[in-house]
Scaffold this motif. Sequence first.
Motif, PDB file in Angstrom:
ATOM      1  N   ILE A   1       0.839  -1.203   0.000  1.00  0.00           N
ATOM      2  CA  ILE A   1       0.000   0.000   0.000  1.00  0.00           C
ATOM      3  C   ILE A   1       0.871   1.249   0.000  1.00  0.00           C
ATOM      4  CG2 ILE A   1      -1.635   1.362   1.375  1.00  0.00           C
ATOM      5  CD1 ILE A   1      -2.804  -1.334   2.348  1.00  0.00           C
ATOM      6  N   VAL A   2       1.910   1.253   0.844  1.00  0.00           N
ATOM      7  CA  VAL A   2       2.801   2.407   0.943  1.00  0.00           C
ATOM      8  C   VAL A   2       3.530   2.637  -0.376  1.00  0.00           C
ATOM      9  CG1 VAL A   2       4.897   3.279   2.040  1.00  0.00           C
ATOM     10  CG2 VAL A   2       3.099   2.253   3.439  1.00  0.00           C
TER      11      VAL A   2
ATOM     12  N   PHE B   1      -4.094   5.369  -2.560  1.00  0.00           N
ATOM     13  CA  PHE B   1      -4.858   4.313  -1.886  1.00  0.00           C
ATOM     14  C   PHE B   1      -6.188   4.871  -1.423  1.00  0.00           C
ATOM     15  CE2 PHE B   1      -5.741   1.539   1.875  1.00  0.00           C
ATOM     16  CZ  PHE B   1      -5.805   0.333   1.187  1.00  0.00           C
TER      17      PHE B   1
ATOM     18  N   GLY C   1      -4.344   3.606   9.491  1.00  0.00           N
ATOM     19  CA  GLY C   1      -2.896   3.624   9.652  1.00  0.00           C
ATOM     20  C   GLY C   1      -2.398   3.320  11.041  1.00  0.00           C
TER      21      GLY C   1
ATOM     22  N   ASN D   1      -8.538   9.449  -2.610  1.00  0.00           N
ATOM     23  CA  ASN D   1      -7.205   9.025  -2.176  1.00  0.00           C
ATOM     24  C   ASN D   1      -6.991   9.384  -0.706  1.00  0.00           C
ATOM     25  OD1 ASN D   1      -4.473   8.119  -2.294  1.00  0.00           O
ATOM     26  ND2 ASN D   1      -3.826  10.254  -2.549  1.00  0.00           N
TER      27      ASN D   1
ATOM     28  N   VAL E   1      -1.871   6.683   4.068  1.00  0.00           N
ATOM     29  CA  VAL E   1      -0.642   6.105   3.521  1.00  0.00           C
ATOM     30  C   VAL E   1       0.565   6.579   4.325  1.00  0.00           C
ATOM     31  CG1 VAL E   1       0.873   6.016   1.505  1.00  0.00           C
ATOM     32  CG2 VAL E   1      -1.611   5.879   1.202  1.00  0.00           C
ATOM     33  N   LYS E   2       0.571   7.849   4.703  1.00  0.00           N
ATOM     34  CA  LYS E   2       1.669   8.391   5.511  1.00  0.00           C
ATOM     35  C   LYS E   2       1.740   7.686   6.861  1.00  0.00           C
ATOM     36  CE  LYS E   2       3.401  12.683   7.562  1.00  0.00           C
ATOM     37  NZ  LYS E   2       3.134  14.140   7.760  1.00  0.00           N
TER      38      LYS E   2
ATOM     39  N   ARG F   1       3.077   4.196   6.552  1.00  0.00           N
ATOM     40  CA  ARG F   1       4.532   4.170   6.416  1.00  0.00           C
ATOM     41  C   ARG F   1       5.178   4.184   7.803  1.00  0.00           C
ATOM     42  NH1 ARG F   1       4.834   8.020   3.217  1.00  0.00           N
ATOM     43  NH2 ARG F   1       5.050   6.859   1.278  1.00  0.00           N
TER      44      ARG F   1
END
Length: 263
Positions: free
Chosen positions: A54-55, A60, A142, A214, A219-220, A223
């Motif tokens: 995903i990252v 995403f 996340g 998105n 996503v951040k 990570r």
Amino acid sequence: MRGRLSRKLVQTEIGILLKLRHPNIIQLREVFETDDEIQLVLELVTGGELFERIVEQGQFSEKDAAGAVKQILSALKTEYENSKLKLADFGLSKFLKNGSYTMNTLCGTVGYCAPEILLNKEYDLSVDLWSVGVVMYIMLCGYEPFWDDAGEIGMCKRVVEGEFEFSSPWWDDISDSAKDLISQLLQLEPSSRPTASEALEHPWVKGETPRCTNMANVVKRLREFNAKRKFRAATHAVLATRRAMYLISPERRLTKGLTSPQC
């Protein structure tokens, strides 16, 4: 391969892998056995772990998450309905024979384990649906649903009490349909969780209700989640190595009075 127990465990795993036929389940290609070793040749999988993928993908959305959850549920459905087997955790599998659909082996990563496992109770196929709920939760925000700064003890307490929430602002832009499915999957009562087949019929999984925006902030955070997860795994490996080295060290033998007599 030493010991009849170890060989039996490996042979059980081989039997399970040979029976699985699904595009989302790794295939066993070849088996080579000698007096000392059993070598397995598995299908080459180059895509990496889910959260890492995903990252790397960068873009995403809920729609993407729904597609991933659908594939997981489809694989579980195949395992349950066709092979009559149980994947209790990543890498630990058992056959369910003669209509017996309960086990009581304590296994798994605390943050993903259903409460009945942590409480050392008998459990059934529904524990996997709980784990799907945890994975889905992480994909959409996340971070883990039962994370506790106090560590694993705090996490265990939150899991067995079913204590999680859709906190603002992290969940403000996530659809109510996604939250509904997570709430169903993370039910404390195992019988209240949907089966894989039932979950596949949920409108979010079928692609009818997930949003297509998105989720850059997710996503951040994923990570950062990956980095912390790898750091914890590396720390545990170092501690385990140090513990093993101590157990075989001369210093420990001296403290236990197990040194060999001097010649």
